[in-house]
Write a protein that holds these residues in place. Structure first.
Motif, PDB file in Angstrom:
ATOM      1  N   GLN A 124       0.880  -1.034  -0.438  1.00  0.00           N
ATOM      2  CA  GLN A 124      -0.370  -0.075   0.115  1.00  0.00           C
ATOM      3  C   GLN A 124       0.986   1.281   0.187  1.00  0.00           C
ATOM      4  O   GLN A 124       0.978   2.203  -0.793  1.00  0.00           O
ATOM      5  N   ARG A 125       2.178   1.301   0.897  1.00  0.00           N
ATOM      6  CA  ARG A 125       2.861   2.578   0.917  1.00  0.00           C
ATOM      7  C   ARG A 125       3.299   2.697  -0.680  1.00  0.00           C
ATOM      8  O   ARG A 125       4.334   4.195  -1.104  1.00  0.00           O
ATOM      9  N   ARG A 126       3.949   1.269  -1.487  1.00  0.00           N
ATOM     10  CA  ARG A 126       4.810   1.873  -2.043  1.00  0.00           C
ATOM     11  C   ARG A 126       3.358   1.807  -3.170  1.00  0.00           C
ATOM     12  O   ARG A 126       4.307   2.454  -4.707  1.00  0.00           O
ATOM     13  N   ARG A 127       2.135   1.441  -3.636  1.00  0.00           N
ATOM     14  CA  ARG A 127       1.388   1.597  -4.448  1.00  0.00           C
ATOM     15  C   ARG A 127       0.581   2.297  -4.259  1.00  0.00           C
ATOM     16  O   ARG A 127      -1.351   1.915  -4.881  1.00  0.00           O
ATOM     17  N   HIS A 128       0.637   3.746  -4.518  1.00  0.00           N
ATOM     18  CA  HIS A 128      -0.968   4.382  -3.541  1.00  0.00           C
ATOM     19  C   HIS A 128      -1.616   4.696  -4.414  1.00  0.00           C
ATOM     20  O   HIS A 128      -2.604   5.814  -4.510  1.00  0.00           O
ATOM     21  N   THR A 129      -1.363   5.136  -5.782  1.00  0.00           N
ATOM     22  CA  THR A 129      -1.981   4.974  -7.734  1.00  0.00           C
ATOM     23  C   THR A 129      -1.646   4.379  -8.354  1.00  0.00           C
ATOM     24  O   THR A 129      -1.534   3.134  -8.060  1.00  0.00           O
ATOM     25  N   LEU A 130      -2.842   4.680  -8.647  1.00  0.00           N
ATOM     26  CA  LEU A 130      -3.411   3.322 -10.006  1.00  0.00           C
ATOM     27  C   LEU A 130      -2.441   2.797 -10.839  1.00  0.00           C
ATOM     28  O   LEU A 130      -2.247   1.878 -11.055  1.00  0.00           O
ATOM     29  N   LEU A 131      -1.445   4.234 -10.969  1.00  0.00           N
ATOM     30  CA  LEU A 131      -0.400   4.062 -12.228  1.00  0.00           C
ATOM     31  C   LEU A 131       0.621   3.931 -10.826  1.00  0.00           C
ATOM     32  O   LEU A 131       1.890   3.486 -12.322  1.00  0.00           O
ATOM     33  N   ARG A 132       1.535   3.561  -9.907  1.00  0.00           N
ATOM     34  CA  ARG A 132       2.695   3.433  -9.202  1.00  0.00           C
ATOM     35  C   ARG A 132       3.259   2.279  -9.131  1.00  0.00           C
ATOM     36  O   ARG A 132       4.474   2.325  -9.849  1.00  0.00           O
ATOM     37  N   GLY A 133       2.455   1.526 -10.001  1.00  0.00           N
ATOM     38  CA  GLY A 133       3.353   0.137 -10.275  1.00  0.00           C
ATOM     39  C   GLY A 133       3.810  -0.355 -11.101  1.00  0.00           C
ATOM     40  O   GLY A 133       4.614  -1.215 -11.253  1.00  0.00           O
ATOM     41  N   TRP A 134       2.976   0.253 -12.573  1.00  0.00           N
ATOM     42  CA  TRP A 134       4.285  -0.551 -13.594  1.00  0.00           C
ATOM     43  C   TRP A 134       4.934   0.339 -13.904  1.00  0.00           C
ATOM     44  O   TRP A 134       5.871   1.588 -13.229  1.00  0.00           O
ATOM     45  N   HIS A 135       6.469  -0.637 -13.964  1.00  0.00           N
ATOM     46  CA  HIS A 135       7.783  -0.626 -13.754  1.00  0.00           C
ATOM     47  C   HIS A 135       8.704  -1.227 -14.721  1.00  0.00           C
ATOM     48  O   HIS A 135       7.720  -2.322 -15.190  1.00  0.00           O
ATOM     49  N   CYS A 136       9.392  -0.397 -15.260  1.00  0.00           N
ATOM     50  CA  CYS A 136      10.308  -1.793 -16.014  1.00  0.00           C
ATOM     51  C   CYS A 136      11.761  -1.800 -14.598  1.00  0.00           C
ATOM     52  O   CYS A 136      11.297  -1.388 -13.491  1.00  0.00           O
ATOM     53  N   ASP A 137      11.981  -3.143 -14.632  1.00  0.00           N
ATOM     54  CA  ASP A 137      13.323  -3.239 -13.903  1.00  0.00           C
ATOM     55  C   ASP A 137      14.668  -3.292 -13.818  1.00  0.00           C
ATOM     56  O   ASP A 137      14.678  -2.707 -15.069  1.00  0.00           O
ATOM     57  N   HIS A 138      14.570  -2.206 -12.255  1.00  0.00           N
ATOM     58  CA  HIS A 138      15.576  -1.753 -12.092  1.00  0.00           C
ATOM     59  C   HIS A 138      15.595  -0.807 -12.660  1.00  0.00           C
ATOM     60  O   HIS A 138      16.905  -0.325 -13.616  1.00  0.00           O
ATOM     61  N   GLY A 139      14.714   0.460 -12.910  1.00  0.00           N
ATOM     62  CA  GLY A 139      15.326   1.444 -14.147  1.00  0.00           C
ATOM     63  C   GLY A 139      15.638   2.516 -13.835  1.00  0.00           C
ATOM     64  O   GLY A 139      15.847   3.911 -14.507  1.00  0.00           O
ATOM     65  N   ALA A 140      16.078   2.653 -12.051  1.00  0.00           N
ATOM     66  CA  ALA A 140      16.320   3.777 -11.832  1.00  0.00           C
ATOM     67  C   ALA A 140      18.594   3.196 -11.216  1.00  0.00           C
ATOM     68  O   ALA A 140      18.669   4.412 -12.019  1.00  0.00           O
ATOM     69  N   ARG A 141      18.675   2.716 -12.399  1.00  0.00           N
ATOM     70  CA  ARG A 141      19.812   2.656 -12.617  1.00  0.00           C
ATOM     71  C   ARG A 141      20.318   3.413 -14.112  1.00  0.00           C
ATOM     72  O   ARG A 141      19.501   2.881 -14.664  1.00  0.00           O
ATOM     73  N   VAL A 142      21.866   3.427 -14.350  1.00  0.00           N
ATOM     74  CA  VAL A 142      22.452   4.097 -15.323  1.00  0.00           C
ATOM     75  C   VAL A 142      21.787   3.118 -16.926  1.00  0.00           C
ATOM     76  O   VAL A 142      21.962   3.634 -18.033  1.00  0.00           O
ATOM     77  N   ASP A 143      21.783   1.747 -15.840  1.00  0.00           N
ATOM     78  CA  ASP A 143      21.331   0.533 -17.104  1.00  0.00           C
ATOM     79  C   ASP A 143      21.147  -0.648 -17.148  1.00  0.00           C
ATOM     80  O   ASP A 143      21.051  -1.861 -16.457  1.00  0.00           O
ATOM     81  N   PRO A 144      19.650  -0.487 -17.279  1.00  0.00           N
ATOM     82  CA  PRO A 144      19.163  -1.064 -16.907  1.00  0.00           C
ATOM     83  C   PRO A 144      19.050  -2.535 -17.381  1.00  0.00           C
ATOM     84  O   PRO A 144      19.513  -2.112 -18.626  1.00  0.00           O
ATOM     85  N   PRO A 145      18.540  -3.748 -16.608  1.00  0.00           N
ATOM     86  CA  PRO A 145      18.470  -4.906 -17.829  1.00  0.00           C
ATOM     87  C   PRO A 145      17.820  -5.285 -18.885  1.00  0.00           C
ATOM     88  O   PRO A 145      16.870  -4.142 -19.431  1.00  0.00           O
ATOM     89  N   ALA A 146      18.662  -5.804 -19.813  1.00  0.00           N
ATOM     90  CA  ALA A 146      18.468  -5.747 -21.339  1.00  0.00           C
ATOM     91  C   ALA A 146      16.746  -6.084 -21.392  1.00  0.00           C
ATOM     92  O   ALA A 146      15.885  -5.747 -21.996  1.00  0.00           O
ATOM     93  N   ALA A 147      16.890  -7.553 -20.715  1.00  0.00           N
ATOM     94  CA  ALA A 147      15.328  -7.954 -20.939  1.00  0.00           C
ATOM     95  C   ALA A 147      15.542  -9.151 -19.049  1.00  0.00           C
ATOM     96  O   ALA A 147      16.618  -8.783 -18.941  1.00  0.00           O
ATOM     97  N   THR A 148      14.173  -9.398 -19.150  1.00  0.00           N
ATOM     98  CA  THR A 148      14.090 -10.151 -18.414  1.00  0.00           C
ATOM     99  C   THR A 148      13.406 -11.452 -18.540  1.00  0.00           C
ATOM    100  O   THR A 148      12.653 -12.002 -18.988  1.00  0.00           O
ATOM    101  N   ILE A 149      13.913 -12.966 -17.755  1.00  0.00           N
ATOM    102  CA  ILE A 149      13.449 -14.497 -18.119  1.00  0.00           C
ATOM    103  C   ILE A 149      12.733 -14.862 -17.071  1.00  0.00           C
ATOM    104  O   ILE A 149      13.307 -15.236 -16.234  1.00  0.00           O
ATOM    105  N   LEU A 150      11.550 -14.601 -16.394  1.00  0.00           N
ATOM    106  CA  LEU A 150      10.952 -15.254 -15.162  1.00  0.00           C
ATOM    107  C   LEU A 150      10.258 -16.661 -15.829  1.00  0.00           C
ATOM    108  O   LEU A 150       9.484 -16.732 -16.755  1.00  0.00           O
ATOM    109  N   ARG A 151      10.340 -16.900 -14.215  1.00  0.00           N
ATOM    110  CA  ARG A 151       9.283 -18.535 -14.653  1.00  0.00           C
ATOM    111  C   ARG A 151       8.651 -19.310 -13.246  1.00  0.00           C
ATOM    112  O   ARG A 151       8.784 -18.724 -12.373  1.00  0.00           O
TER     113      ARG A 151
END
Length: 330
Positions: A124-151
């Motif tokens: 609730q404290r991280r996602r207090h608006t409807l748009l807040r949860g949308w993200h890319c992985d590690h987007g605050a880094r200078v070099d965010p990951p190119a891709a993610t593989i989730l199983r």
């Protein structure tokens, strides 16, 4: 992922076609998402199969596989066919200690407890608006990951879906004057943006101050493999557009994020045990589920991320780190 010269519009001629190798790429939504059948990811796919998967990821931004039997080692081996897996320094107790490239997302259930909160309050404290949860992985880094593989290992019988949005399609859907306007803008991305502190002392706020990560990224990045322009916004990291007032920045960012997650640019995936999702983290944002925490069903997922490039804008200017990250060092 490393460049191959394929993808984007060039992959459209094979949509839904079954190759001579028995592999079929079946689009599942108009702008994003395809299911790939006829391939066993644990069987060390040959170069031709890897090339087809890579082209599908670049074209459809996220691809899905069903009924896979990957263990941690096979998961990492498959990921290596597409790039260099990231080794995270900080993982939780659920992640396999002997396979540092794999992060188990059940770790996230531990995060609130580290800072004196149960998981529901943490969300609730991280996602207090409807748009807040949308993200890319590690987007605050200078070099965010190119891709993610989730199983998926264990999933609830209902609920727990993940949704992705195509940021290249979202950019293309803007009017020409707005595209011209945002092409030249840059924005600060910072870890912990929008977090709502607890009254009094908040251990998580102290953690953020001690482990801050922030970068100035172009608001529109040029995809290094397809050449597409990508609307580089998300609800979780973007702090402030440079060169405009905070009020102007807030209004512009909300408009762009609402554009980015319009339903026509999205796809939603229903997980099953053995499902795998492989997405281009440079051209998508995603929304983790928030409809299953109250159900009490376990949901265990494992992810491997591939090292990415420093983003470049339309003018060729690359992202600049403010604090907490440098290219190639995790």
């Amino acid at each position: 992922m490393t460049a191959t010269g394929t993808g984007g519009a060039g992959a459209r001629g094979t949509e839904g076609a079954r190759g001579t190798d028995g592999i079929e790429v079946k689009p599942v939504a108009g702008h994003i998402g395809a299911e790939i059948t006829g391939v066993d990811l644990a069987a060390e796919p040959d170069d031709a199969v890897v090339a087809r998967i890579r082209a599908a990821v670049l074209r459809w931004k996220v691809v899905f596989f069903r009924g896979q039997r990957l263990d941690h080692a096979a998961h990492v081996a498959f990921a290596r066919r597409f790039g260099e897996p990231v080794v995270l320094r900080g993982r939780g107790g659920a992640s396999p200690p002997d396979v540092p490239e794999v992060e188990t997302t059940a770790d996230r259930l531990e995060l609130g407890g580290r800072f004196g909160m149960d998981h529901e309050e943490w969300l609730q404290r991280r996602r207090h608006t409807l748009l807040r949860g949308w993200h890319c992985d590690h987007g605050a880094r200078v070099d965010p990951p190119a891709a993610t593989i989730l199983r998926a290992e264990t999933v609830p019988p209902y609920g727990g879906d993940t949704t992705w949005s195509n940021l290249a399609a979202a950019y293309a859907g803007l009017s020409a004057p707005v595209r011209a306007f945002v092409d030249g803008l840059r924005a600060e991305h910072r870890l912990g943006v929008g977090y709502q502190p607890r009254p009094g002392d908040d251990a998580y706020v102290r953690h953020l101050l001690d482990h801050q990560i922030a970068t100035v990224h172009p608001l529109v990045r040029v995809h290094p493999e397809t050449g597409e322009r990508v609307l580089f916004v998300n609800g979780y990291y973007v702090e402030q557009i440079e060169g405009v007032s905070r009020a102007e920045s807030s209004a512009i960012l909300r408009m762009l994020l609402e554009q980015a997650v319009r339903p026509e640019y999205t796809v939603r995936f229903r997980w099953e045990p053995g499902s795998v999702a492989f997405w281009d983290n440079r051209a998508t944002i995603h929304l983790a589920p928030s409809d299953n925490a109250h159900l009490g069903f376990p949901r265990t997922m494992h992810r491997v991320m591939l090292a990415g490039e420093v983003p470049a804008g339309v003018d060729g200017k690359t992202s600049e780190p403010i604090t907490g990250s440098e290219p190639g060092r995790w």
